[in-house]
Structures are given as C-alpha cells and as structure tokens.
Design an enzyme around this catalytic site. Structure first.
Site, PDB file in Angstrom:
ATOM      1  N   HIS A  12       0.817  -1.374   0.043  1.00 10.58           N
ATOM      2  CA  HIS A  12      -0.028   0.139  -0.142  1.00 10.58           C
ATOM      3  C   HIS A  12       0.642   1.216  -0.096  1.00 10.58           C
ATOM      4  CE1 HIS A  12       0.960   0.868   4.342  1.00 10.58           C
ATOM      5  NE2 HIS A  12       0.956  -0.362   4.662  1.00 10.58           N
ATOM      6  N   TYR A  16       0.252   7.929   7.362  1.00 11.48           N
ATOM      7  CA  TYR A  16       0.930   8.859   8.461  1.00 11.48           C
ATOM      8  C   TYR A  16       1.838   7.771   9.278  1.00 11.48           C
ATOM      9  CZ  TYR A  16      -1.355  12.756   6.595  1.00 11.48           C
ATOM     10  OH  TYR A  16      -1.764  13.767   5.818  1.00 11.48           O
ATOM     11  N   GLU A  89      -2.555  -6.993   7.568  1.00  9.04           N
ATOM     12  CA  GLU A  89      -0.985  -7.086   8.182  1.00  9.04           C
ATOM     13  C   GLU A  89      -1.175  -7.978   9.619  1.00  9.04           C
ATOM     14  OE1 GLU A  89       1.834  -7.584   7.909  1.00  9.04           O
ATOM     15  OE2 GLU A  89       2.689  -5.394   7.538  1.00  9.04           O
ATOM     16  N   GLY A 176       3.681  -4.437   4.629  1.00 12.58           N
ATOM     17  CA  GLY A 176       5.109  -4.548   4.481  1.00 12.58           C
ATOM     18  C   GLY A 176       5.544  -5.843   5.146  1.00 12.58           C
TER      19      GLY A 176
END
Length: 220
Positions: A12, A16, A89, A176
């Site tokens: 993605h 922030y 995730e 990630g």
C-alpha cells in the site's frame, strides 16, 4: 484442477503511521499525499497488465491504494477488489500503534536481540512474531502459526476463485511485514529480507497448484 497464475503483490501507499514509524497491523492510518501518489505511480506502471481478479485487506490504506490502481488500469474487466480480513497485516496486539523500534526491542531484548533485524538475522521473521506475542501482556498479538493460518486462508480464497484461469494475473494490495513474511517463506533465500519493501513496490508470487515461489521482490 490446479491452476498456475501470477499474484502481483503491491505494498500500500505511504501512511501517516509509516512516517511516524508506528506498527499499524490491524490499526488504520490514512494515506499521505505521497502515499496517494505511490498508488497513482504504481497504477500507471500496471495500467496495461490484465488482471482476472483483485484482492486487498479491509483496511482503508489497502482499499484506497488498490482502487487507484484499478481505476488506472486500461485492460482489466475488474473494477473493484474483493476485500477480506485474511489479507490484513500481522496483528500486533498490545503493540498496535507503538513505535516500531520500541516494540521490537521489547520483543527481542529478553533474547539478547534488541532490534527486528537482529531477531530475523538470528532466527526468522516467524520467530519475531512468536517473540512479540510472548512480550504482549495480553498475548493477543498473532504468533507465526496464527498468522499463517489466517493468511493461508486468504491464499485459498484466491486459488478457489473460478474466474482465475491458467496463466492469469491477479492483483493483491498487501502490507510491509506480510510481504517480508511471504518472501521469507517462498523466496528460497534469494532475496534480501533485511530491506523492507517500499510503499507502492511490486512483489510477484507465482502459484502452481499448491506450489508457490517468489519471482520478483520490491520492484519500484
């Protein structure tokens, strides 16, 4: 019948929490302006890749990224992704939203390994998950077994999709740590998992029935 297809896994766009170095497993943090641009850039690179299906987690950072990529695509009939919690995730439990370095210190320090990289170099990304669950005072963070049970169910969803045929491409917007985990599992040691995948980067996973192998990692 076993199918052979290529899963285009995109991380993605920047959020922030990425800027603030916070763990954002099941937590939600919106895309930054740069993150929106990550999605646009990746969408332009993949504009002429025909996808038979598209998937993402049910987090806004993944959904916003994949929708931008699909909107840019010139050749696919897929307009919207299939969303599922199976593609989320890793769940970091008590450490959701915590400074990343602090969380991994608390996980690894009891084992003499003060950083995530230290844990991975000595053991594995899977072991890092186990250590984090052990360090979680609520023990609600996912350990390696719990994590893969969920993610494998997501891969099964894709493999069972009747719209996917031999030779097709499938899009998945991922995260990630998940990309690192998949590359550790299916990369045969050929890729540098000490380097985190960039926001908007592309990793390819080729499925052939129950077999899978990474053919590209962190392409920008």
């Amino acid at each position: 019948m076993a199918k052979k297809f290529t899963l285009y896994m995109v991380r993605h766009g920047q959020t922030y929490f990425n800027i603030y170095n916070k763990l954002q497993g099941w937590s939600n943090s919106p895309l930054t302006e740069k993150g929106i641009q990550n999605a646009v850039d990746t969408g332009e690179k993949l504009a002429n890749v025909k996808f038979a299906a598209a998937y993402c987690s049910d987090t806004t950072r993944a959904m916003d990224t994949i929708q931008t990529i699909l909107d840019k695509n010139q050749v696919s009939d897929v307009n919207q992704p299939i969303t599922s919690m199976h593609f989320r995730e890793e769940f970091y439990g008590y450490y959701e939203g915590t400074d990343m370095d602090q969380a991994w210190y608390l996980a690894g320090a009891p084992h003499g390994l003060p950083t995530f990289k230290d844990i991975v170099a000595e053991y594995s990304i899977g072991k890092a998950k186990d250590f984090l669950k052990d360090a979680d005072p609520f023990h609600q963070a996912e350990n390696n077994e719990e994590y893969w049970e969920r993610v494998d169910a997501g891969f099964d969803l894709i493999k069972q999709n009747p719209d996917i045929s031999d030779g097709d491409n499938v899009l998945l917007v991922s995260h990630g740590n998940t990309l690192l985990s998949v590359v550790e599992r299916y990369g045969n040691g050929q890729f540098d998992i000490s380097e985190r995948p960039a926001n908007g980067s592309l990793t390819k996973l080729e499925f052939d029935g129950d077999d899978a192998k990474i053919t590209a990692y962190n392409e920008k």
